[in-house]
Design a protein around this motif. Structure first.
Motif, mmCIF file in Angstrom:
data_model
loop_
_atom_site.group_PDB
_atom_site.id
_atom_site.type_symbol
_atom_site.label_atom_id
_atom_site.label_comp_id
_atom_site.label_asym_id
_atom_site.label_seq_id
_atom_site.Cartn_x
_atom_site.Cartn_y
_atom_site.Cartn_z
ATOM 1 N N SER A 199 0.838 -1.198 0.000
ATOM 2 C CA SER A 199 0.000 0.000 0.000
ATOM 3 C C SER A 199 0.875 1.252 0.000
ATOM 4 C CB SER A 199 -0.875 -0.029 1.270
ATOM 5 O OG SER A 199 -1.501 1.211 1.493
ATOM 6 N N HIS A 203 -2.085 4.056 15.438
ATOM 7 C CA HIS A 203 -3.427 3.714 15.914
ATOM 8 C C HIS A 203 -3.894 4.801 16.856
ATOM 9 C CE1 HIS A 203 -4.296 -0.887 15.418
ATOM 10 N NE2 HIS A 203 -4.548 -0.190 14.336
ATOM 11 N N ARG A 205 -8.974 3.220 12.560
ATOM 12 C CA ARG A 205 -9.462 1.839 12.622
ATOM 13 C C ARG A 205 -10.540 1.554 11.585
ATOM 14 N NH1 ARG A 205 -8.165 3.564 17.788
ATOM 15 N NH2 ARG A 205 -6.737 2.170 18.892
ATOM 16 N N GLY A 206 -10.285 2.030 10.362
ATOM 17 C CA GLY A 206 -11.187 1.723 9.246
ATOM 18 C C GLY A 206 -12.289 2.742 9.040
ATOM 19 N N ASP A 207 -12.381 3.768 9.880
ATOM 20 C CA ASP A 207 -13.434 4.790 9.732
ATOM 21 C C ASP A 207 -13.013 5.788 8.643
ATOM 22 O OD1 ASP A 207 -15.149 6.967 9.910
ATOM 23 O OD2 ASP A 207 -15.472 6.691 12.065
ATOM 24 N N LYS A 208 -13.515 5.542 7.421
ATOM 25 C CA LYS A 208 -13.091 6.325 6.257
ATOM 26 C C LYS A 208 -13.515 7.789 6.380
ATOM 27 C CE LYS A 208 -11.600 6.179 1.773
ATOM 28 N NZ LYS A 208 -11.477 7.593 1.508
ATOM 29 N N GLU A 264 -3.307 4.767 2.979
ATOM 30 C CA GLU A 264 -4.218 4.092 3.920
ATOM 31 C C GLU A 264 -3.902 4.466 5.373
ATOM 32 O OE1 GLU A 264 -4.138 -0.150 3.210
ATOM 33 O OE2 GLU A 264 -4.768 0.096 1.124
ATOM 34 N N VAL A 287 -6.726 5.878 7.474
ATOM 35 C CA VAL A 287 -7.779 4.861 7.629
ATOM 36 C C VAL A 287 -7.370 3.880 8.729
ATOM 37 C CG1 VAL A 287 -9.098 3.049 6.457
ATOM 38 C CG2 VAL A 287 -8.412 5.108 5.197
ATOM 39 N N VAL A 288 -6.075 3.528 8.739
ATOM 40 C CA VAL A 288 -5.569 2.633 9.798
ATOM 41 C C VAL A 288 -5.629 3.356 11.146
ATOM 42 C CG1 VAL A 288 -3.504 1.409 10.644
ATOM 43 C CG2 VAL A 288 -4.108 1.317 8.203
#
Ligand SMILES: NC(=O)c1ccc[n+]([C@@H]2O[C@H](COP(=O)([O-])OP(=O)(O)OC[C@H]3O[C@@H](n4cnc5c(N)ncnc54)[C@H](OP(=O)(O)O)[C@@H]3O)[C@@H](O)[C@H]2O)c1
Length: 269
Positions: free
Chosen positions: A24, A108, A212-215, A205, A208-209
């Motif tokens: 990525s 994170h 935690r995936g919340d775009k 990405e 996004v990481v």
């Protein structure tokens, strides 16, 4: 190709480049650019946890650059035992590493001290610091044996300028900077080049990481600004590695136009 471009191509030709986090963002863009800038004359050892993604990158790069050989290999740099066996079991044709791009990294959360999950502290240090150090320790003997080699470490503006909500990520990147500078000093009598590239805001990405995936939270980071793209940082990495052997692009801070520090940004309304 210009003489500038052809000089870079001839310096890169025949090299074997190991990139961590190549599935990525910056790592992936760097893989493509090494193939392009060398006129296809490189071997790429591409590692990450998502092997299926690496497999499709291999197929795409080898289709675009038929002379490029790509080895996609699963490697979780946060697992130190995997690093040992990865280096010991490098396949024929991929063993003779010339360039290591220590790119795998992550963040994170934005919690402040007192609220940070221990699991997040552990994974950020294991990935960004302990993994980078362990892999470097394994590759340095290969470089010392041949008397040369390049290591490119991905730092960050976060390693130069810590900010609230980034205590752990910033500390990991400060650790990378300190480790990198020590290494350059220790290797002063060799032709091994130690290169650090510190990006500012790059849209990959990464956010996004972080969320935690919340775009939608990730998209908000880039609202009203024009972040760098992964290819911008790949250009700096490939430029540094393709200089004359006597030239070390030791330490580079790269911002998009609207950014002047970790938190000072000009946002359009
Ligand atoms: N984007 C920015 O704004 C920015 C700014 C400054 C510095 N950086 C640094 O640039 C580097 C690349 O980040 P990016 O922006 O390209 O983010 P990205 O798009 O999220 O890519 C990160 C890469 O690291 C890999 N990775 C994460 N954890 C891993 C692990 N435990 N083992 C192996 N690979 C792992 C991911 O692959 P898998 O998930 O497949 O394992 C992915 O290929 C990082 O070191 C980051 O700290 C980024």
């Amino acid at each position: 190709m210009s003489s500038f471009g052809s000089a870079a191509a001839s310096r890169l030709a025949g090299k074997t480049v190991l990139i961590t986090g190549a599935s990525s963002g910056i790592g992936k863009a760097t893989a493509y650019l090494f193939a392009e800038a060398s006129g296809g004359e490189v071997t790429l050892v591409l590692t990450a946890r998502r092997v299926a993604v690496l497999d499709s990158i291999k197929a795409d790069i080898e289709a675009k650059y038929p002379k490029t050989k790509v080895f996609p290999i699963g490697l979780d740099v946060s697992k130190l035992a995997e690093i040992d066996s990865f280096v010991e079991n490098l396949p024929e044709g991929a063993k003779d590493i010339d360039v290591l791009v220590n790119n795998a990294g992550m963040v994170h959360g934005t919690e402040q001290v007192g609220e940070i999950l221990q699991a997040d502290i552990d994974i950020m240090f294991q990935t960004n610091v302990f993994g980078l150090i362990a892999l470097t320790q394994k590759i340095i003997p290969i470089f010392k044996a041949k008397g040369k080699g390049d290591i490119v470490n991905l730092g960050s503006i976060a390693g130069r300028e810590p900010y609230p909500g980034g205590a752990i990520y910033c500390a990991t990147k400060a650790a990378v900077k300190s480790f990198t500078e020590t290494l350059r000093k220790e290797l002063i009598a060799t032709r091994i080049r130690i290169i650090e590239v510190d990006p500012g805001q790059v849209e990959t990405e990464f956010s996004v990481v972080r969320f935690r995936g919340d775009k939608s939270k990730a998209d908000a980071v880039y609202k009203g600004v024009e972040p760098l793209i992964a290819e911008d940082i790949a250009e700096v990495i490939v430029f540094a590695v393709s200089r004359r052997e006597n030239t070390i692009i030791a330490d580079t801070l790269v911002f998009p136009n609207h950014q002047a520090s970790a938190l000072i940004m000009h946002r359009k309304a």
